[in-house]
Scaffold this motif. Structure first.
Motif, PDB file in Angstrom:
ATOM      1  N   SER A 191      20.413   1.672 -12.228  1.00 36.28           N
ATOM      2  CA  SER A 191      20.927   0.742 -11.207  1.00 36.28           C
ATOM      3  C   SER A 191      19.909   0.610 -10.090  1.00 36.28           C
ATOM      4  O   SER A 191      19.140   1.537  -9.815  1.00 36.28           O
ATOM      5  N   ARG A 192      19.947  -0.554  -9.432  1.00 28.89           N
ATOM      6  CA  ARG A 192      18.992  -0.818  -8.354  1.00 28.89           C
ATOM      7  C   ARG A 192      19.731  -1.121  -7.058  1.00 28.89           C
ATOM      8  O   ARG A 192      20.620  -1.970  -7.036  1.00 28.89           O
ATOM      9  N   ILE A 193      19.325  -0.426  -6.019  1.00 26.32           N
ATOM     10  CA  ILE A 193      19.829  -0.707  -4.679  1.00 26.32           C
ATOM     11  C   ILE A 193      18.697  -1.366  -3.919  1.00 26.32           C
ATOM     12  O   ILE A 193      17.619  -0.769  -3.751  1.00 26.32           O
ATOM     13  N   LEU A 194      18.922  -2.604  -3.476  1.00 22.93           N
ATOM     14  CA  LEU A 194      17.889  -3.363  -2.775  1.00 22.93           C
ATOM     15  C   LEU A 194      18.337  -3.573  -1.338  1.00 22.93           C
ATOM     16  O   LEU A 194      19.299  -4.312  -1.080  1.00 22.93           O
ATOM     17  N   ASN A 195      17.686  -2.892  -0.418  1.00 26.94           N
ATOM     18  CA  ASN A 195      18.009  -3.026   0.994  1.00 26.94           C
ATOM     19  C   ASN A 195      17.118  -4.114   1.584  1.00 26.94           C
ATOM     20  O   ASN A 195      15.883  -3.987   1.587  1.00 26.94           O
ATOM     21  N   VAL A 196      17.761  -5.187   2.054  1.00 28.54           N
ATOM     22  CA  VAL A 196      16.974  -6.304   2.585  1.00 28.54           C
ATOM     23  C   VAL A 196      16.541  -5.960   4.001  1.00 28.54           C
ATOM     24  O   VAL A 196      17.343  -5.939   4.937  1.00 28.54           O
ATOM     25  N   SER A 197      15.264  -5.637   4.113  1.00 26.65           N
ATOM     26  CA  SER A 197      14.690  -5.200   5.377  1.00 26.65           C
ATOM     27  C   SER A 197      13.843  -6.342   5.951  1.00 26.65           C
ATOM     28  O   SER A 197      14.127  -7.525   5.693  1.00 26.65           O
TER      29      SER A 197
ATOM     30  N   ARG B  27      14.509  -4.564  15.232  1.00 25.65           N
ATOM     31  CA  ARG B  27      13.446  -3.729  14.657  1.00 25.65           C
ATOM     32  C   ARG B  27      13.934  -2.295  14.417  1.00 25.65           C
ATOM     33  O   ARG B  27      13.700  -1.722  13.344  1.00 25.65           O
ATOM     34  N   MET B  28      14.610  -1.716  15.408  1.00 27.69           N
ATOM     35  CA  MET B  28      15.054  -0.322  15.245  1.00 27.69           C
ATOM     36  C   MET B  28      16.078  -0.210  14.117  1.00 27.69           C
ATOM     37  O   MET B  28      16.048   0.750  13.331  1.00 27.69           O
ATOM     38  N   SER B  29      16.986  -1.183  14.031  1.00 23.83           N
ATOM     39  CA  SER B  29      18.043  -1.074  13.014  1.00 23.83           C
ATOM     40  C   SER B  29      17.486  -1.258  11.605  1.00 23.83           C
ATOM     41  O   SER B  29      17.925  -0.597  10.658  1.00 23.83           O
ATOM     42  N   LYS B  30      16.503  -2.138  11.448  1.00 19.39           N
ATOM     43  CA  LYS B  30      15.916  -2.316  10.117  1.00 19.39           C
ATOM     44  C   LYS B  30      14.999  -1.129   9.771  1.00 19.39           C
ATOM     45  O   LYS B  30      14.859  -0.766   8.600  1.00 19.39           O
ATOM     46  N   THR B  31      14.382  -0.524  10.793  1.00 27.04           N
ATOM     47  CA  THR B  31      13.604   0.699  10.527  1.00 27.04           C
ATOM     48  C   THR B  31      14.546   1.816  10.084  1.00 27.04           C
ATOM     49  O   THR B  31      14.212   2.599   9.179  1.00 27.04           O
ATOM     50  N   ALA B  32      15.730   1.864  10.700  1.00 28.59           N
ATOM     51  CA  ALA B  32      16.735   2.850  10.269  1.00 28.59           C
ATOM     52  C   ALA B  32      17.173   2.575   8.829  1.00 28.59           C
ATOM     53  O   ALA B  32      17.380   3.502   8.044  1.00 28.59           O
TER      54      ALA B  32
END
Ligand SMILES: NC(=O)c1ccc[n+]([C@@H]2O[C@H](COP(=O)([O-])OP(=O)(O)OC[C@H]3O[C@@H](n4cnc5c(N)ncnc54)[C@H](OP(=O)(O)O)[C@@H]3O)[C@@H](O)[C@H]2O)c1
Length: 245
Positions: free
Chosen positions: A146-152, A169-174
């Motif tokens: 399975s693949r988990i793709l986090n859209v950053s 920026r901080m939330s996507k870095t998290a």
């Protein structure tokens, strides 16, 4: 060209799939043969996407899904349990950019020296914690491969970090940190976890001046979701290539 490796006995779950990149990914994965679960807090919009996928011969349904709503997460779990079908792909796409000129109202001051705690917390609540909650509740439904793709976003890249848009920026870095953690957590189950930057894309969030089309923006996501030979985990991608964190 992406390959079509799987039949309709596996879910592709996409959050924020009523418009923009999420909608386009949902439709592409519907064409690739996945059973698509269109997650959308705008049910009318999500229903329209599911109907469009079915009109093209795919299998899809909309589930009302605000990723910060624990009752909605419980309904997601109930629907997946009832189906008895594993989740092959999760696209953690839902997100906000509250400091964007296209998103913020007069009550949002985007200056990093003045942006409010409310805006910062809301960015984290949706872009980071919301995505993590989806991974947590879907954990029992993933299977090997399975693949988990986090859209950053490239705006989350620490090596290219510049001023402005502090909450985004901080939330996507998290979110990128979560990618690394879950890649490790799921390594022994063979579940692949990656962050993907779509580039700057012409959506509601990206605005009309963005250089990329939606089709260009989803290319890497669709490739990673569908290519049976893709085996990487724990990296940050754009344009089918690894990029620096
Ligand atoms: N466009 C770009 O240039 C760009 C660049 C880098 C990264 N990204 C990322 O790509 C993803 C998709 O963005 P987009 O460009 O397609 O923007 P978009 O058109 O603004 O779509 C954002 C989606 O997220 C949904 N959403 C927001 N909060 C949610 C919540 N609490 N629960 C469920 N859904 C929620 C929205 O739902 P509603 O319709 O209900 O608001 C909408 O469907 C985002 O994660 C974004 O950060 C975009």
């Amino acid at each position: 060209m992406t390959k079509t490796p799987r039949g309709r006995d596996e879910w592709a779950v996409i959050t924020g799939a009523n418009r923009g990149l999420g909608r386009a990914v949902a439709e592409a994965l519907g064409r690739s043969g996945f059973r698509v679960l269109v997650g959308a807090r705008d049910q009318a919009g999500g229903d329209a996407v599911a109907a469009a996928i079915r009109e093209e011969g795919g299998t899809a349904e909309c589930l009302p899904l605000d990723i910060t709503d624990e009752d909605a997460l419980a309904r997601l779990v109930a629907r997946l349990s009832e189906s008895g079908v594993p989740v092959a792909v999760l696209v953690n796409n839902a997100g906000i950019y509250p400091e964007s000129p296209r998103s913020h109202g007069p009550d949002v001051d985007p200056d990093p020296l003045r942006v409010s705690p409310t805006v910062l917390i809301e960015s984290f609540r949706i872009n980071a914690v919301g995505a993590v909650r989806i991974i947590q509740v879907l954990a029992p439904f993933f299977r090997t491969g399975s693949r988990i793709l986090n859209v950053s976003s490239q705006m989350a890249s620490l090596s290219r970090m510049t001023g402005g848009s502090l909450g985004y920026r901080m939330s996507k870095t998290a979110l990128n940190a979560a990618t690394r953690v879950f890649a490790q957590v799921f390594a022994d189950r063979g579940i692949l976890v990656n962050s993907v930057s779509p580039g700057w894309v012409r959506t509601h969030m990206g605005g009309p001046s963005a250089p990329r089309s939606i089709e260009e923006g989803i290319d890497t996501l669709v490739w990673m979701a569908t290519d049976p030979d893709f085996k990487e985990s724990g990296f940050f991608w754009q344009d089918r290539k690894k990029i620096d964190w």
